[in-house]
Motif scaffolding. Structure first.
Motif, PDB file in Angstrom:
ATOM      1  N   ILE B  48       0.803  -1.214   0.000  1.00  0.00           N
ATOM      2  CA  ILE B  48       0.000   0.000   0.000  1.00  0.00           C
ATOM      3  C   ILE B  48       0.841   1.273   0.000  1.00  0.00           C
ATOM      4  N   CYS B  49       1.884   1.324   0.847  1.00  0.00           N
ATOM      5  CA  CYS B  49       2.511   2.627   1.104  1.00  0.00           C
ATOM      6  C   CYS B  49       3.627   2.988   0.126  1.00  0.00           C
ATOM      7  N   GLU B  53       9.413   0.397  -2.519  1.00  0.00           N
ATOM      8  CA  GLU B  53       9.483   0.409  -3.980  1.00  0.00           C
ATOM      9  C   GLU B  53      10.945   0.418  -4.440  1.00  0.00           C
ATOM     10  N   MET B  66      -1.105  -2.509  -4.446  1.00  0.00           N
ATOM     11  CA  MET B  66      -2.272  -1.668  -4.733  1.00  0.00           C
ATOM     12  C   MET B  66      -1.885  -0.227  -5.009  1.00  0.00           C
ATOM     13  N   LEU B  67      -0.578   0.047  -5.072  1.00  0.00           N
ATOM     14  CA  LEU B  67      -0.150   1.446  -5.204  1.00  0.00           C
ATOM     15  C   LEU B  67       0.130   1.848  -6.652  1.00  0.00           C
ATOM     16  N   LEU B  68       0.876   1.020  -7.373  1.00  0.00           N
ATOM     17  CA  LEU B  68       1.281   1.409  -8.723  1.00  0.00           C
ATOM     18  C   LEU B  68       0.049   1.458  -9.633  1.00  0.00           C
ATOM     19  N   SER B  69       0.057   2.414 -10.563  1.00  0.00           N
ATOM     20  CA  SER B  69      -1.043   2.490 -11.534  1.00  0.00           C
ATOM     21  C   SER B  69      -0.886   1.336 -12.527  1.00  0.00           C
ATOM     22  N   GLU B  72       2.061   1.950 -14.665  1.00  0.00           N
ATOM     23  CA  GLU B  72       3.343   1.714 -13.984  1.00  0.00           C
ATOM     24  C   GLU B  72       3.604   0.216 -13.839  1.00  0.00           C
ATOM     25  N   THR B  78       9.599  -0.621 -11.683  1.00  0.00           N
ATOM     26  CA  THR B  78       9.792  -0.719 -10.238  1.00  0.00           C
ATOM     27  C   THR B  78       8.882  -1.811  -9.686  1.00  0.00           C
TER      28      THR B  78
END
Lengths: 345, 95
Positions: B48-49, B53, B66-69, B72, B78
């Motif tokens: 999440i945070c 990365e 759940m963070l990267l688009s 991405e 990454t």
């Protein structure tokens, strides 16, 4: 660093008259005034002659006259008069800024003028719609704007900071659903079968258990609308007692920010006492936030630069939004670097 | 999100030292690195945070965060070490 290619809320409509008003947005000093036909003008608040603030001068029709030697500028920033000589120096120009006045807020575009697009201003009609009753506040927050964004995206703080008004332990016990669309991050929390928040229960005239919800919709980099309220257990949200909280967050400097706030409700809209009670209760909420974020800013000022926040699952919206903010900042920095390279060749 | 494949074991190669760390099917990259005395920054350990990365130098990440688009994730430059895995047998990371 600030995102500049955007519209920032910079004043309430009622604050701007023919008497100049001084503001600072993203470290840019601004003077705001209303011309005789009622249009708001925004110029950089510095006379090119000797740097005197134009906000200390006076306005005539569409122009503003510097209080020091009478240099006069029109709403586009063009010098129209230098009292002590007949010619106007070429460099006697003040930067002017695109302005939009809508629903009681005055927005300024701080970036490249050619990119200013009025359609990017969010829908704020709740401030100016007879179906909604509005309470408004504006606050100077002694913290960087980022802390306000984090605060609005992570409403679990309500359980700890706003215990007398909108807080309850059940908030942090419910997780959030985060969605991203373009540069808008939404963090939604549904709290089924709970007591209404103390601040609104009285206004709503309710007791018993309801489904409470709040969804923070952050239009990165500077505007949040909170869609919150309560509805009958398992009922659609639209049927319920609805609240829209509009938050225009405008950086002043690296550690001060303007907070323009409107709390609109679709219930008890003609109840004058409710409006008065809410005005006071919401001021308590904002005081509590202002105090907490001032303390957080102090805490961060002594934190070594290689130490970072310890984010948790409830910070999913915060993490997403920070990422988008960084992308916007990086894109503007690249654009500026490219422009510098282009002009140096 | 696409259907998750059952976890498989793979190798993470540390670019700065050339060291190879086996990521067993039952462990995350982050857990496996820590067992090998390599301690990347991390925080939520839940995808999440974004604290963990890390840049991917070679190989194809199997993103589970759940963070990267979507863009991405598709670019694969990454990876979040706490939850994501590898489609390729070896994943070389900028560590």
């Amino acid at each position: 660093m600030y995102v500049l290619n955007t519209w920032y809320v910079t004043a309430w409509s009622h604050e701007v008259t023919t008497t100049p008003v001084k503001r600072m947005v993203c470290e840019i000093p601004l003077v705001l005034y209303r011309n005789v036909s009622g249009q708001v003008r925004i110029l950089e608040d510095r006379c090119p002659h000797r740097g005197y603030p134009l906000s200390a001068g006076v306005t005539h029709d569409d122009t503003i006259e510097c209080g020091y030697h009478g240099f006069t500028f029109d709403g586009a920033g063009t010098c129209t008069r230098v009292p002590a000589q007949s010619t106007i120096p070429e460099r006697a120009v003040v930067r002017s800024f695109p302005v939009v006045e809508k629903d009681g807020w005055i927005w300024v575009w701080t970036g490249d003028k050619s990119l200013a697009d009025e359609s990017q201003i969010p829908d704020t009609h709740y401030m100016n719609d007879p179906a909604w009753a509005a309470n408004t506040h504006s606050y100077l927050f002694e913290c960087r704007a980022d802390l306000i964004h984090d605060n609005l995206l992570d409403l679990t703080h309500e359980s700890f900071i706003h215990t007398s008004t909108v807080g309850d332990d059940y908030i942090y016990k419910h997780g959030i659903t985060v969605e991203v669309e373009g540069t808008v991050v939404s963090a939604d929390r549904l709290m089924p079968n709970v007591a209404p928040p103390p601040l609104y229960a009285k206004t709503m005239g309710l007791d018993g258990l309801f489904d409470r919800f709040h969804c923070t919709e952050f239009h990165v980099p500077n505007y949040h609308i909170l869609h919150s309220g309560i509805t009958g257990a398992g009922r659609p949200r639209e049927e319920g007692y609805l609240i829209k909280v509009l938050n225009g967050i405008t950086p002043i400097t690296a550690n001060t920010s303007w907070y323009y706030y409107c709390f609109a409700r679709n219930f008890a809209i003609d109840d004058v006492q409710a409006t008065a009670d809410l005005q006071e209760g919401l001021a308590t909420v904002l005081d509590e936030d202002a105090d907490a974020l001032r303390l957080q800013e102090i805490g961060l000022s002594t934190r070594p630069s290689n130490v970072h926040d310890v984010l948790i699952a409830q910070d999913a919206g915060v993490a997403k939004a920070r990422r988008i903010m960084k992308q916007l900042l990086d894109a503007e920095a690249q654009f500026r670097d490219a422009a510098v390279t282009a002009t140096s060749h | 999100m696409s259907e998750l494949n059952p976890p498989k074991s793979f190798i993470v190669k540390i670019a700065s030292t050339g060291q190879e760390v086996v990521v067993e099917e039952s462990r995350t990259i982050l857990d496996s690195l820590e067992r090998a005395d390599i301690y990347p920054d991390n925080s939520c350990r839940d995808g999440i945070c974004g604290t963990c990365e890390t840049r991917v130098i070679a190989g194809t990440p199997d993103h589970r965060d759940m963070l990267l688009s979507d863009e991405e994730q598709a670019a694969g430059k990454t990876i979040l070490l706490c939850v994501s895995r590898s489609h390729s047998p070896v994943l070389e990371l900028d560590l």
